[in-house]
Design a protein around this motif. Structure first.
Motif, mmCIF file in Angstrom:
data_model
loop_
_atom_site.group_PDB
_atom_site.id
_atom_site.type_symbol
_atom_site.label_atom_id
_atom_site.label_comp_id
_atom_site.label_asym_id
_atom_site.label_seq_id
_atom_site.Cartn_x
_atom_site.Cartn_y
_atom_site.Cartn_z
ATOM 1 N N GLY A 76 0.786 -1.237 0.000
ATOM 2 C CA GLY A 76 0.000 0.000 0.000
ATOM 3 C C GLY A 76 0.814 1.281 0.000
ATOM 4 O O GLY A 76 0.304 2.316 0.417
ATOM 5 N N VAL A 77 2.070 1.246 -0.438
ATOM 6 C CA VAL A 77 2.837 2.502 -0.488
ATOM 7 C C VAL A 77 3.156 2.880 -1.937
ATOM 8 O O VAL A 77 3.171 2.025 -2.817
ATOM 9 N N ASP A 78 3.410 4.177 -2.151
ATOM 10 C CA ASP A 78 3.550 4.644 -3.531
ATOM 11 C C ASP A 78 4.910 4.284 -4.141
ATOM 12 O O ASP A 78 5.831 3.864 -3.450
ATOM 13 N N VAL A 79 4.982 4.468 -5.446
ATOM 14 C CA VAL A 79 6.161 4.074 -6.216
ATOM 15 C C VAL A 79 7.408 4.790 -5.721
ATOM 16 O O VAL A 79 8.479 4.198 -5.618
ATOM 17 N N GLU A 80 7.243 6.073 -5.360
ATOM 18 C CA GLU A 80 8.393 6.868 -4.922
ATOM 19 C C GLU A 80 9.037 6.260 -3.667
ATOM 20 O O GLU A 80 10.246 6.102 -3.579
ATOM 21 N N LEU A 81 8.184 5.894 -2.693
ATOM 22 C CA LEU A 81 8.729 5.302 -1.464
ATOM 23 C C LEU A 81 9.362 3.950 -1.759
ATOM 24 O O LEU A 81 10.437 3.632 -1.271
ATOM 25 N N ARG A 82 8.682 3.139 -2.595
ATOM 26 C CA ARG A 82 9.249 1.839 -2.943
ATOM 27 C C ARG A 82 10.669 1.996 -3.450
ATOM 28 O O ARG A 82 11.588 1.320 -3.016
ATOM 29 N N GLN A 83 10.826 2.946 -4.390
ATOM 30 C CA GLN A 83 12.138 3.107 -5.011
ATOM 31 C C GLN A 83 13.175 3.607 -4.021
ATOM 32 O O GLN A 83 14.279 3.070 -3.952
ATOM 33 N N SER A 84 12.814 4.624 -3.209
ATOM 34 C CA SER A 84 13.817 5.152 -2.275
ATOM 35 C C SER A 84 14.122 4.119 -1.189
ATOM 36 O O SER A 84 15.274 3.965 -0.763
ATOM 37 N N LEU A 85 13.104 3.382 -0.787
ATOM 38 C CA LEU A 85 13.320 2.351 0.235
ATOM 39 C C LEU A 85 14.263 1.267 -0.278
ATOM 40 O O LEU A 85 15.236 0.908 0.383
ATOM 41 N N TRP A 86 14.003 0.777 -1.502
ATOM 42 C CA TRP A 86 14.827 -0.325 -2.016
ATOM 43 C C TRP A 86 16.244 0.112 -2.308
ATOM 44 O O TRP A 86 17.191 -0.651 -2.149
ATOM 45 N N LYS A 87 16.385 1.391 -2.713
ATOM 46 C CA LYS A 87 17.728 1.905 -2.959
ATOM 47 C C LYS A 87 18.536 1.896 -1.647
ATOM 48 O O LYS A 87 19.679 1.439 -1.601
ATOM 49 N N PHE A 88 17.905 2.387 -0.601
ATOM 50 C CA PHE A 88 18.572 2.479 0.700
ATOM 51 C C PHE A 88 18.857 1.079 1.268
ATOM 52 O O PHE A 88 19.962 0.782 1.726
ATOM 53 N N ILE A 89 17.858 0.195 1.192
ATOM 54 C CA ILE A 89 18.027 -1.153 1.753
ATOM 55 C C ILE A 89 19.086 -1.923 0.952
ATOM 56 O O ILE A 89 19.909 -2.649 1.524
ATOM 57 N N SER A 90 19.085 -1.747 -0.370
ATOM 58 C CA SER A 90 20.103 -2.428 -1.194
ATOM 59 C C SER A 90 21.501 -1.925 -0.827
ATOM 60 O O SER A 90 22.455 -2.695 -0.779
ATOM 61 N N ARG A 91 21.608 -0.616 -0.558
ATOM 62 C CA ARG A 91 22.907 -0.079 -0.160
ATOM 63 C C ARG A 91 23.369 -0.716 1.168
ATOM 64 O O ARG A 91 24.515 -1.118 1.317
ATOM 65 N N LEU A 92 22.427 -0.824 2.106
ATOM 66 C CA LEU A 92 22.776 -1.442 3.397
ATOM 67 C C LEU A 92 23.222 -2.891 3.196
ATOM 68 O O LEU A 92 24.151 -3.369 3.833
ATOM 69 N N ASN A 93 22.558 -3.586 2.258
ATOM 70 C CA ASN A 93 22.941 -4.974 1.957
ATOM 71 C C ASN A 93 24.353 -5.021 1.368
ATOM 72 O O ASN A 93 25.171 -5.862 1.747
ATOM 73 N N GLN A 94 24.643 -4.080 0.458
ATOM 74 C CA GLN A 94 25.996 -4.040 -0.140
ATOM 75 C C GLN A 94 27.055 -3.743 0.916
ATOM 76 O O GLN A 94 28.195 -4.173 0.809
ATOM 77 N N GLU A 95 26.653 -3.018 1.956
ATOM 78 C CA GLU A 95 27.602 -2.711 3.031
ATOM 79 C C GLU A 95 27.765 -3.874 4.023
ATOM 80 O O GLU A 95 28.486 -3.751 4.999
ATOM 81 N N GLY A 96 27.013 -4.961 3.780
ATOM 82 C CA GLY A 96 27.211 -6.160 4.600
ATOM 83 C C GLY A 96 26.036 -6.556 5.475
ATOM 84 O O GLY A 96 26.076 -7.588 6.145
#
Ligand code: ATP
Length: 233
Positions: free
Chosen positions: A162-182
């Protein structure tokens, strides 16, 4: 050592067997997807992991710490983004995040809180009361709250429902970065497309059992191949 280990985990709600002998190891650094239809048992699994409900059998460990017997150590290692939007309505966003930091005994956390708010598009809402935020903004705060103590393992229970496209994208960008950091990431979702884009490995849960567990690439091959043995995936 596994980031998360579920061992012979079962959960009964009265006569209902919500989880049936789950054995699953999620390794450090994975971006792991937990997929399944409504009622499959995803939230029950996360609730046991978060110490919110007890298993009927079996146990779960977070980086070697048993959630049942060593809860405080296990909880510190986990950042959990639950489905429900539960906040103190009279706190503003910054106070909410500071309060959560205080729960973990961290006092000087302003720089990290500012960074999280920036990545989640919350900076200009920092002084707004929680009760005055939209549902999508509240969901951003829920994610921010899970990250304040820099947990190595982050678990998100349907964070984009139930969240908009903008949040999805910013959320996944941030979470993917955290994943890349370990950081290890565990995501529950109904959507194979979402898991496909993000996760390196996926477990499919159905009626409380794991019906498939594989790398994302292999799982997709099986789902798309009509002759696959797991035709009911
Ligand atoms: P959804 O995708 O709809 O969130 P889910 O995969 O997270 O579903 P759960 O919420 O874990 O599934 O539910 C698994 C089963 O356990 C369901 O049949 C549900 O009705 C039941 N259940 C969950 N919580 C309780 C509870 N507190 N008391 C009784 N039954 C429950």
């Amino acid at each position: 050592m596994s980031a998360i280990e579920f061992k012979n985990l079962s959960k009964n709600y009265g006569p209902l067997l919500a989880l049936n002998d789950i054995n699953l190891s999620i390794e450090e650094g994975e971006f792991f997807g937990l997929l399944g239809p409504n009622g499959a048992g995803k939230t029950t699994l996360i609730s046991i992991l978060a110490g919110l409900c007890r298993p009927s059998h079996g146990h779960v460990k977070v980086m070697g710490h048993d959630v049942q017997t060593d809860f405080r150590a296990a909880r510190r290692l986990l950042g959990i983004v639950p489905q429900e939007l539960v906040f103190d309505p009279f706190f503003n966003v910054r106070e909410t995040l500071k309060f959560q930091s205080g729960y973990f005994g961290i006092n000087n956390n302003d720089a990290w809180i500012d960074e999280i708010m920036h990545h989640l598009g919350l900076t200009d809402k920092a002084d707004k009361n929680m009760r005055a935020l939209s549902g999508g903004m509240k969901r951003r705060v829920l994610v921010a709250q899970a990250l304040v103590h820099r947990p190595p393992v982050i678990v998100l229970d349907e964070p984009t429902a139930g969240v908009d496209v903008e949040l999805r994208q910013s959320l996944w960008k941030f979470i993917s970065r955290l994943n890349q950091e370990g950081h290890t990431i565990v995501l529950t979702t109904h959507y194979l497309e979402e898991a496909e884009q993000l996760c390196n490995r996926i477990a499919m849960l159905k009626k409380g059992q794991i019906v498939a567990l594989d790398s994302t690439a292999n799982l997709l091959k099986r789902v798309k191949n009509p002759n696959a043995k797991d035709g009911d995936l």
